[in-house]
Design an enzyme around this catalytic site. Structure first.
Site, PDB file in Angstrom:
ATOM      1  CE  LYS A 178      -1.934   2.827   2.973  1.00  0.00           C
ATOM      2  NZ  LYS A 178      -2.063   4.095   2.217  1.00  0.00           N
ATOM      3  N   GLY A 230       6.988   4.549   8.200  1.00  0.00           N
ATOM      4  CA  GLY A 230       6.098   5.676   8.433  1.00  0.00           C
ATOM      5  C   GLY A 230       6.322   6.247   9.821  1.00  0.00           C
ATOM      6  CB  SER A 231       4.271   8.508  11.811  1.00  0.00           C
ATOM      7  OG  SER A 231       3.063   7.784  11.838  1.00  0.00           O
ATOM      8  CD  GLU A 233      -0.113   9.529  15.895  1.00  0.00           C
ATOM      9  OE1 GLU A 233       0.562  10.354  15.245  1.00  0.00           O
ATOM     10  OE2 GLU A 233      -1.327   9.654  16.125  1.00  0.00           O
ATOM     11  N   GLY A 235       3.267   3.259  13.617  1.00  0.00           N
ATOM     12  CA  GLY A 235       4.072   2.066  13.863  1.00  0.00           C
ATOM     13  C   GLY A 235       3.661   1.372  15.152  1.00  0.00           C
ATOM     14  CD  GLU A 252      13.800   0.593   8.519  1.00  0.00           C
ATOM     15  OE1 GLU A 252      14.262   1.539   9.182  1.00  0.00           O
ATOM     16  OE2 GLU A 252      14.473  -0.388   8.176  1.00  0.00           O
ATOM     17  CB  CYS A 286      12.897   8.787   8.350  1.00  0.00           C
ATOM     18  SG  CYS A 286      13.778   7.853   7.100  1.00  0.00           S
ATOM     19  CD  GLU A 383      10.178  12.305  11.883  1.00  0.00           C
ATOM     20  OE1 GLU A 383       9.099  11.763  12.149  1.00  0.00           O
ATOM     21  OE2 GLU A 383      11.080  11.748  11.239  1.00  0.00           O
TER      22      GLU A 383
HETATM   23  P1  NAP Z   1       2.231   7.677   8.406  1.00  0.00           P
HETATM   24  O1  NAP Z   1       1.110   8.583   8.654  1.00  0.00           O
HETATM   25  O2  NAP Z   1       2.643   6.748   9.476  1.00  0.00           O
HETATM   26  O3  NAP Z   1       1.863   6.885   7.082  1.00  0.00           O
HETATM   27  C1  NAP Z   1       2.673   5.859   6.565  1.00  0.00           C
HETATM   28  C2  NAP Z   1       1.806   4.887   5.792  1.00  0.00           C
HETATM   29  O4  NAP Z   1       0.932   4.187   6.685  1.00  0.00           O
HETATM   30  C3  NAP Z   1       0.902   5.535   4.770  1.00  0.00           C
HETATM   31  O5  NAP Z   1       0.775   4.684   3.656  1.00  0.00           O
HETATM   32  C4  NAP Z   1      -0.403   5.649   5.531  1.00  0.00           C
HETATM   33  O6  NAP Z   1      -1.533   5.794   4.722  1.00  0.00           O
HETATM   34  C5  NAP Z   1      -0.418   4.335   6.274  1.00  0.00           C
HETATM   35  N1  NAP Z   1      -1.256   4.279   7.460  1.00  0.00           N
HETATM   36  C6  NAP Z   1      -1.807   5.309   8.168  1.00  0.00           C
HETATM   37  N2  NAP Z   1      -2.490   4.827   9.224  1.00  0.00           N
HETATM   38  C7  NAP Z   1      -2.373   3.485   9.198  1.00  0.00           C
HETATM   39  C8  NAP Z   1      -2.843   2.427  10.031  1.00  0.00           C
HETATM   40  N3  NAP Z   1      -3.550   2.664  11.110  1.00  0.00           N
HETATM   41  N4  NAP Z   1      -2.517   1.157   9.709  1.00  0.00           N
HETATM   42  C9  NAP Z   1      -1.775   0.884   8.625  1.00  0.00           C
HETATM   43  N5  NAP Z   1      -1.303   1.835   7.792  1.00  0.00           N
HETATM   44  C10 NAP Z   1      -1.587   3.125   8.076  1.00  0.00           C
HETATM   45  O7  NAP Z   1       3.532   8.452   8.037  1.00  0.00           O
HETATM   46  P2  NAP Z   1       3.686   9.584   6.942  1.00  0.00           P
HETATM   47  O8  NAP Z   1       3.197  10.864   7.481  1.00  0.00           O
HETATM   48  O9  NAP Z   1       3.113   9.128   5.668  1.00  0.00           O
HETATM   49  O10 NAP Z   1       5.283   9.611   6.780  1.00  0.00           O
HETATM   50  C11 NAP Z   1       6.102  10.360   7.591  1.00  0.00           C
HETATM   51  C12 NAP Z   1       6.769   9.496   8.654  1.00  0.00           C
HETATM   52  O11 NAP Z   1       7.451   8.385   8.090  1.00  0.00           O
HETATM   53  C13 NAP Z   1       7.803  10.266   9.394  1.00  0.00           C
HETATM   54  O12 NAP Z   1       7.647  10.108  10.777  1.00  0.00           O
HETATM   55  C14 NAP Z   1       9.122   9.648   8.938  1.00  0.00           C
HETATM   56  O13 NAP Z   1      10.169   9.766   9.831  1.00  0.00           O
HETATM   57  C15 NAP Z   1       8.751   8.263   8.668  1.00  0.00           C
HETATM   58  N6  NAP Z   1       9.673   7.651   7.721  1.00  0.00           N
HETATM   59  C16 NAP Z   1      10.573   6.720   8.178  1.00  0.00           C
HETATM   60  C17 NAP Z   1      11.480   6.147   7.317  1.00  0.00           C
HETATM   61  C18 NAP Z   1      12.469   5.113   7.807  1.00  0.00           C
HETATM   62  O14 NAP Z   1      13.037   4.418   6.997  1.00  0.00           O
HETATM   63  N7  NAP Z   1      12.685   4.982   9.080  1.00  0.00           N
HETATM   64  C19 NAP Z   1      11.485   6.487   5.977  1.00  0.00           C
HETATM   65  C20 NAP Z   1      10.560   7.443   5.534  1.00  0.00           C
HETATM   66  C21 NAP Z   1       9.657   7.994   6.418  1.00  0.00           C
HETATM   67  P3  NAP Z   1      -1.956   7.299   4.302  1.00  0.00           P
HETATM   68  O15 NAP Z   1      -0.966   7.750   3.302  1.00  0.00           O
HETATM   69  O16 NAP Z   1      -3.287   7.196   3.717  1.00  0.00           O
HETATM   70  O17 NAP Z   1      -1.948   8.129   5.553  1.00  0.00           O
END
Ligand code: NAP
Ligand code: MG
Length: 471
Positions: A178, A230-231, A233, A235, A252, A286, A383
């Site tokens: 996804k 992703g975030s 939270e 995670g 991650e 990230c 962040e």
């Molecule tokens: P996010 O809100 O956690 O979203 C990540 C993904 O998860 C999106 O596809 C999102 O869909 C989906 N999602 C949202 N709620 C979910 C749930 N309850 N269950 C399963 N999937 C769900 O994060 P973001 O705002 O897109 O990305 C920013 C974050 O990613 C930052 O905190 C960043 O540090 C982190 N990040 C980490 C890395 C790493 O390698 N460590 C790399 C890149 C980014 P939607 O798009 O529809 O919300």
């Protein structure tokens, strides 16, 4: 002196945008339970309507992946490898098309999508293609897990897809992925590449949609492995959903990296590293170097040089080849950056941005630096995920280590010094998955990437990255 450049926009003619896109299930594009729109964050133009997968669509995708696993999982590695090599070459052939589409949907400068994202994406497939027939020698096990459910964010849409799909396929797993809601288009173009490569139907399935689709995927009983980027939270929520099930999980998550500059560092190089550390990809990284720790004796000199360099950054049209900083990915992310920056000011830190004119349409935020930041400030702890740098100072190496580690995260760190012995001493003490010395934001498929503490667990990339996908 102010330099004026003539606009040099990359043509978007190479991309054949469709009005609407379907889900990719069992080798074919199909309708989903609903639709949503994806926009170009640089001007808010609606790019396309995209199918949104509901629970029954996720069900179909997982079933297709399960059927495909029967033959894909037992195919000799050297045969699987050929498909990955083919995908890698097709990605190279169509790199310009992918780069333009990525910049349109995400807002990142074409210079980055073209010169960083796409080459790394292809390199990742080449790298894991090479492992497919050598798993016996990797020392991590070689039996695939089954079906992997993978959820990725919007900051490096295609690169995160590559990080997830390449090792999963090389090890004989099939996947349902996804993409993020705001950046679905390059994943769907990748689905076309899978068709072009004659990848057996069901080996890769792409289910676009919002958080609900992700939730349906990670909690689906038919998958064997969850990989999430992703975030922190979300995670946490996923870790709770998966707990008690036999599913394997890698996370991650976020970061708040320290970029540490000592007084013996060459200032000009360090300033380039600071700029690259926080303004690369609008700071939507990230592992961004979002906390600058500078040794007190050189702080004024470094900051003056940093401000001068920031004044030369060109913010604007992501498709312009001169652009250094593109658009913020979404209205939602922009308001998050604004809110935290306003809080930084209210907490007493001093805010500075170079004079720059921002386009009136779209989502934009100027490169910003906060000085006079204390460790307790929210801009030093949380962040921001935007082009916002917090500056703190230190006197001794021990103090630098202590401040750098004073964070709930532990993804990356940077050290700038002439002394090799100090680099080794620091790297040993920093609680960060990746430590860069006299450089920042370097990525290579052969090198594992991942975090400590609230930055998650598991490693992606390198031989270590295979481990998450084998028994
Ligand atoms: P996010 O809100 O956690 O979203 C990540 C993904 O998860 C999106 O596809 C999102 O869909 C989906 N999602 C949202 N709620 C979910 C749930 N309850 N269950 C399963 N999937 C769900 O994060 P973001 O705002 O897109 O990305 C920013 C974050 O990613 C930052 O905190 C960043 O540090 C982190 N990040 C980490 C890395 C790493 O390698 N460590 C790399 C890149 C980014 P939607 O798009 O529809 O919300
Ligand atoms: Mg978009």
């Amino acid at each position: 002196m102010v330099f004026e450049y003539a606009p040099a926009p990359e043509s978007r003619g190479i991309v054949a945008l469709r009005d609407s896109y379907g889900l990719f299930i069992d080798g074919e594009f199909t309708d989903g339970g609903g639709v949503f729109k994806t926009v170009n964050p640089a001007d808010e133009e609606v790019l396309a309507e995209v199918a949104s997968a509901d629970a029954s669509d996720v069900d179909r995708a997982v079933a297709a992946a399960r059927r495909a696993f029967d033959s894909w999982g037992s195919m000799p590695g050297r045969e699987r490898g050929k498909y990955l090599f083919r995908i890698a070459r097709l990605l190279q052939e169509r790199a310009r098309e992918f780069a333009v589409l990525e910049s349109l949907d995400n807002g990142k400068p074409i210079r980055e999508s073209r010169d960083i994202d796409l080459p790394l994406v292809a390199a990742h497939f080449f790298y894991y293609a090479g492992w497919a027939d050598k798993l016996r020698y990797a020392g991590v096990g070689s039996a695939p897990l089954g079906v992997a459910g993978q959820v990725i964010p919007w900051n490096f849409p295609l690169l995160m897809l590559a990080w997830k799909i390449a090792p999963a396929l090389a090890t004989g797993n099939t996947v349902v992925l996804k993409p993020a809601e705001t950046t679905p288009l390059t994943a769907l173009l990748f689905a076309e590449v899978c068709q072009q490569a004659d990848l057996p139907p069901g080996v890769v399935n792409i289910v676009t949609g919002a958080g609900e689709t992700g939730r349906a995927l990670v909690s689906h009983p038919g998958i064997n492995k969850v990989a999430f980027t992703g975030s922190t939270e979300v995670g946490r929520e996923i870790a709770r959903a998966v707990a008690g099930s036999p599913k394997r999980l890698t996370l991650e998550l976020g970061g708040k990296a320290a970029n540490i500059v000592f007084d013996d560092a060459p200032v000009d190089q360090a300033v380039e590293g600071i700029v690259d550390g926080i303004f690369f990809n609008q700071g939507h990284v990230c592992c961004a170097g979002s906390r600058l720790l500078v040794q007190e004796s050189v702080a004024d000199e470094v900051l003056e040089s940093l401000r001068r360099r920031m004044s030369t950054l060109r913010v604007g049209d992501p498709l312009d080849k001169n652009t250094d900083v593109g658009a913020i990915n979404s209205a939602e992310q922009l308001s998050k950056i604004r809110e935290l920056s306003d809080i930084g000011e209210a907490e007493g830190a001093e805010r500075w941005s170079p004079p720059c004119s921002l386009p009136s349409q779209g989502y934009w935020f100027p490169p910003t630096v906060f000085t006079g930041v204390s460790q307790a400030h929210r801009i030093a702890r949380e962040e921001v995920f935007g082009p916002v740098l917090s500056v703190l100072t230190f006197r001794t190496p021990a103090e630098a280590v202590e401040k750098a580690n004073n964070t709930p995260y532990g993804l990356s760190a940077g050290i700038w010094t002439e002394k090799g012995s100090r680099i080794l001493w620091m790297a040993d003490k920093l609680r960060a998955g990746v430590v860069w010395a006299n450089t920042f934001n370097q990525f290579d498929p052969a090198s594992p990437f991942g975090g400590y503490k609230e930055s998650g667990y598991g490693r992606e990339g390198g031989r270590h990255g295979l481990e998450a996908y084998v028994k």
